[in-house]
Write a protein that holds these residues in place. Structure first.
Motif, PDB file in Angstrom:
ATOM      1  N   ILE A  60      15.673  -5.455  -0.355  1.00 39.14           N
ATOM      2  CA  ILE A  60      15.590  -5.603  -1.932  1.00 39.14           C
ATOM      3  C   ILE A  60      15.077  -4.553  -2.535  1.00 39.14           C
ATOM      4  O   ILE A  60      13.786  -4.430  -2.415  1.00 39.14           O
ATOM      5  CB  ILE A  60      16.176  -6.959  -2.079  1.00 39.14           C
ATOM      6  N   ALA A  61      15.294  -4.064  -3.747  1.00 35.60           N
ATOM      7  CA  ALA A  61      15.057  -3.174  -4.445  1.00 35.60           C
ATOM      8  C   ALA A  61      13.860  -3.942  -5.430  1.00 35.60           C
ATOM      9  O   ALA A  61      14.195  -5.143  -5.781  1.00 35.60           O
ATOM     10  CB  ALA A  61      15.227  -2.472  -5.195  1.00 35.60           C
ATOM     11  N   LYS A  62      12.497  -3.350  -5.905  1.00 34.24           N
ATOM     12  CA  LYS A  62      11.981  -4.703  -6.762  1.00 34.24           C
ATOM     13  C   LYS A  62      12.030  -5.103  -7.741  1.00 34.24           C
ATOM     14  O   LYS A  62      11.720  -6.038  -8.040  1.00 34.24           O
ATOM     15  CB  LYS A  62      10.647  -3.135  -7.136  1.00 34.24           C
ATOM     16  N   ASP A  63      13.448  -4.082  -8.738  1.00 32.42           N
ATOM     17  CA  ASP A  63      13.769  -5.200  -9.096  1.00 32.42           C
ATOM     18  C   ASP A  63      14.588  -6.231  -9.274  1.00 32.42           C
ATOM     19  O   ASP A  63      15.015  -6.838 -10.036  1.00 32.42           O
ATOM     20  CB  ASP A  63      14.851  -3.804 -10.470  1.00 32.42           C
ATOM     21  N   ASP A  64      14.802  -6.499  -8.058  1.00 31.84           N
ATOM     22  CA  ASP A  64      15.805  -7.851  -7.771  1.00 31.84           C
ATOM     23  C   ASP A  64      15.147  -8.315  -7.138  1.00 31.84           C
ATOM     24  O   ASP A  64      15.282  -9.556  -6.417  1.00 31.84           O
ATOM     25  CB  ASP A  64      16.470  -7.054  -6.888  1.00 31.84           C
ATOM     26  N   ALA A  65      13.136  -8.765  -6.649  1.00 39.43           N
ATOM     27  CA  ALA A  65      12.920  -9.328  -6.777  1.00 39.43           C
ATOM     28  C   ALA A  65      12.796 -10.647  -7.286  1.00 39.43           C
ATOM     29  O   ALA A  65      12.393 -10.748  -8.287  1.00 39.43           O
ATOM     30  CB  ALA A  65      11.434  -8.864  -6.423  1.00 39.43           C
ATOM     31  N   PRO A  66      13.179 -11.846  -6.464  1.00 43.30           N
ATOM     32  CA  PRO A  66      12.642 -12.920  -7.861  1.00 43.30           C
ATOM     33  C   PRO A  66      11.948 -13.404  -8.004  1.00 43.30           C
ATOM     34  O   PRO A  66      10.855 -12.805  -7.580  1.00 43.30           O
ATOM     35  CB  PRO A  66      12.307 -13.927  -5.936  1.00 43.30           C
ATOM     36  N   ASP A  67      12.165 -13.855  -9.258  1.00 46.77           N
ATOM     37  CA  ASP A  67      11.056 -14.025 -10.572  1.00 46.77           C
ATOM     38  C   ASP A  67      10.808 -15.318 -10.640  1.00 46.77           C
ATOM     39  O   ASP A  67      12.132 -15.671 -11.541  1.00 46.77           O
ATOM     40  CB  ASP A  67      11.833 -13.203 -11.543  1.00 46.77           C
ATOM     41  N   ILE A  68       9.967 -16.257 -10.444  1.00 45.47           N
ATOM     42  CA  ILE A  68      10.247 -17.393 -10.429  1.00 45.47           C
ATOM     43  C   ILE A  68       9.167 -17.828 -11.481  1.00 45.47           C
ATOM     44  O   ILE A  68       7.239 -17.678 -10.913  1.00 45.47           O
ATOM     45  CB  ILE A  68       9.899 -17.986  -9.135  1.00 45.47           C
ATOM     46  N   SER A 190       1.659 -11.832  -7.303  1.00 41.25           N
ATOM     47  CA  SER A 190       2.549 -11.420  -8.407  1.00 41.25           C
ATOM     48  C   SER A 190       3.378 -11.993  -7.708  1.00 41.25           C
ATOM     49  O   SER A 190       4.102 -12.110  -6.659  1.00 41.25           O
ATOM     50  CB  SER A 190       1.734  -9.570  -8.461  1.00 41.25           C
ATOM     51  N   ARG A 191       4.877 -11.492  -8.853  1.00 42.07           N
ATOM     52  CA  ARG A 191       5.662 -11.505  -8.141  1.00 42.07           C
ATOM     53  C   ARG A 191       6.358 -10.351  -7.095  1.00 42.07           C
ATOM     54  O   ARG A 191       6.581 -10.687  -6.055  1.00 42.07           O
ATOM     55  CB  ARG A 191       6.940 -11.140  -9.573  1.00 42.07           C
ATOM     56  N   VAL A 210       6.088 -15.025   5.083  1.00 38.86           N
ATOM     57  CA  VAL A 210       7.048 -15.256   3.580  1.00 38.86           C
ATOM     58  C   VAL A 210       6.473 -15.438   2.586  1.00 38.86           C
ATOM     59  O   VAL A 210       5.829 -16.037   1.980  1.00 38.86           O
ATOM     60  CB  VAL A 210       8.276 -16.274   4.301  1.00 38.86           C
ATOM     61  N   LYS A 211       7.626 -14.185   1.748  1.00 43.08           N
ATOM     62  CA  LYS A 211       7.142 -14.230   0.341  1.00 43.08           C
ATOM     63  C   LYS A 211       7.981 -14.932  -0.053  1.00 43.08           C
ATOM     64  O   LYS A 211       9.368 -15.871   0.188  1.00 43.08           O
ATOM     65  CB  LYS A 211       7.223 -12.843  -0.043  1.00 43.08           C
ATOM     66  N   TRP A 212       7.726 -15.570  -1.723  1.00 46.63           N
ATOM     67  CA  TRP A 212       8.932 -16.598  -2.202  1.00 46.63           C
ATOM     68  C   TRP A 212       9.522 -17.859  -1.747  1.00 46.63           C
ATOM     69  O   TRP A 212      10.703 -17.723  -2.025  1.00 46.63           O
ATOM     70  CB  TRP A 212      10.325 -15.471  -3.490  1.00 46.63           C
TER      71      TRP A 212
END
Length: 390
Positions: A60-68, A190-191, A210-212
């Motif tokens: 996935i692109a950075k802009d599409d990374a989960p933002d929690i 960070s995100r 594993v991230k997020w």
């Protein structure tokens, strides 16, 4: 000194195991065209984007990374398909306030990483992670390690992996427990680094961390499981992958003995002579690095200058030194298991011309890099980098 023609002949015959900058699926694609001197690696990699590498197991692109947001984060815990618990960010903070947090140095390495270039393009980084030991929340949820074989791990981006249930409860090549990590280098993760909470396992490749982090599931099944384990490294769909490679990717998923070169920062760099310094770092997931050997052309191998514990501390800021003082690893543990060692080697009086430098590391288990390319997931081949002196 090696002539350019001799080098090309060796390369064409396969006699030189040249490992350069490569960009494979799962890691950020960067255009890296610098052909000049680089710089030694800092022992602590800044967590900012551009210093610490970006990696997405799902591409996935950075802009599409989960933002929690931390207040919206909840970790679901399942046992054989049944939900048995949940953990909020506030729960982790309460455990930390009760003195149950743990901090340690961790070298993060992408399994698709290259071997020449700065940290952001070789997909390796080193920093201090802080969090709550994984076993603490599993015990609280009533997960029985004796009744399960694996812990499946799920990210909010759809990525998944697994670790043996015994490692989730601490048994492993590293004496340090896996973490539910919420800080990197003393700041909230960070995100783009996988926050607000990611899994961190000291000795493993990046995809196991594993991230997020979204869910954990204990299962009695020991079947191979995970995005990389069953999709990227599946011999049934990828003929270049062997069953043995898939097994190692699944378990133990441990970072191989390897070296990276940051100076020069590209293959075939042009460097100013007559004195040339080669710099980089070496690491091994479950071992300590005890020696790094460097040779110029067909000359003898000589030990590089490995940075010591005090040199490492001296390079940190006062705030970073305070953070390092809180880590589980201290001077009596140096060199640290699974953590990179930075090094330099200077060659003096080089005449203008073309050269090849070869780097090989050795760990405290007696394993050493060589020209052997048969087991890259255990021992990466020695790094050979051509450069030109003017």
């Amino acid at each position: 000194m090696t002539t350019r023609r001799d080098f090309l002949k060796k390369l064409g015959s396969g006699a030189v195991a040249l490992v350069g900058v490569q960009f494979l699926s799962g890691c950020e694609e960067l255009v890296f065209e610098s052909k000049v001197a680089g710089a030694p690696l800092s022992f602590m990699t800044p967590a900012e984007d551009g210093s610490w590498y970006w990696q997405s197991g799902n591409g996935i692109a950075k802009d599409d990374a989960p933002d929690i947001a931390p207040e919206d984060w909840t970790l679901k815990i399942r046992n054989n398909g049944n939900r048995v618990g949940g953990v909020s960010f506030a729960d982790l903070q309460a455990l930390a306030d009760n003195g149950e947090s743990l901090s340690y140095w961790k070298t993060m390495r992408c399994v698709y990483g290259a071997y020449v270039g700065p940290a952001a393009t070789t997909f390796v980084a080193n920093g201090i992670f802080t969090g709550i030991p994984l076993h603490r929340v599993l015990e609280e949820a009533g997960v029985d390690p004796d009744a399960n074989a694996k812990l499946r791990v799920f990210g909010a981006d759809g990525f998944s992996s697994n670790i043996p249930i015994g490692r989730a409860f601490d048994a492993g090549p590293s004496p340090l427990a896996p973490l539910l990590a919420y800080e990197l280098n003393g700041e909230p993760i960070s995100r783009l680094r996988g926050g607000p909470v990611r899994l961190v396992i000291p000795e493993t490749w990046g995809y196991k961390n594993v991230k997020w982090l979204d869910a954990l599931e204990a299962t009695p099944s020991d079947a191979i499981f995970g995005t990389y384990e069953t999709e990227r490294f599946n011999p049934q769909t990828n003929p270049s992958v062997s069953a043995e490679t898939q097994r190692r990717i699944d378990d133990p998923g441990q970072i191989s003995l390897a070296s990276v070169v940051s100076d020069p920062n590209a293959v075939s760099a042009t460097l100013k002579g007559p004195d040339v310094t080669i710099a980089g770092a070496s690491f091994a997931g479950g071992q300590k690095i005890v020696d790094v050997q460097v040779a110029l052309d067909d000359g003898p191998f000589e030990s590089a200058q490995l940075k010591g514990y005090e040199e490492m501390l001296d390079a940190l800021s006062p705030a970073q030194r305070e953070l390092a003082a809180e880590c589980a690893q201290q001077s009596e543990d140096w060199p640290f298991v699974g953590v990179w060692r930075t090094w330099t080697k200077t060659f003096s009086g080089l005449a203008p011309g073309d050269y090849i430098v070869t780097i090989r590391a050795r760990d405290d288990a007696g394993q050493a890099q060589s020209g052997d390319t048969s087991q890259p997931l255990v021992i990466a081949p020695e790094v050979r980098v051509p450069f030109r002196v003017t």
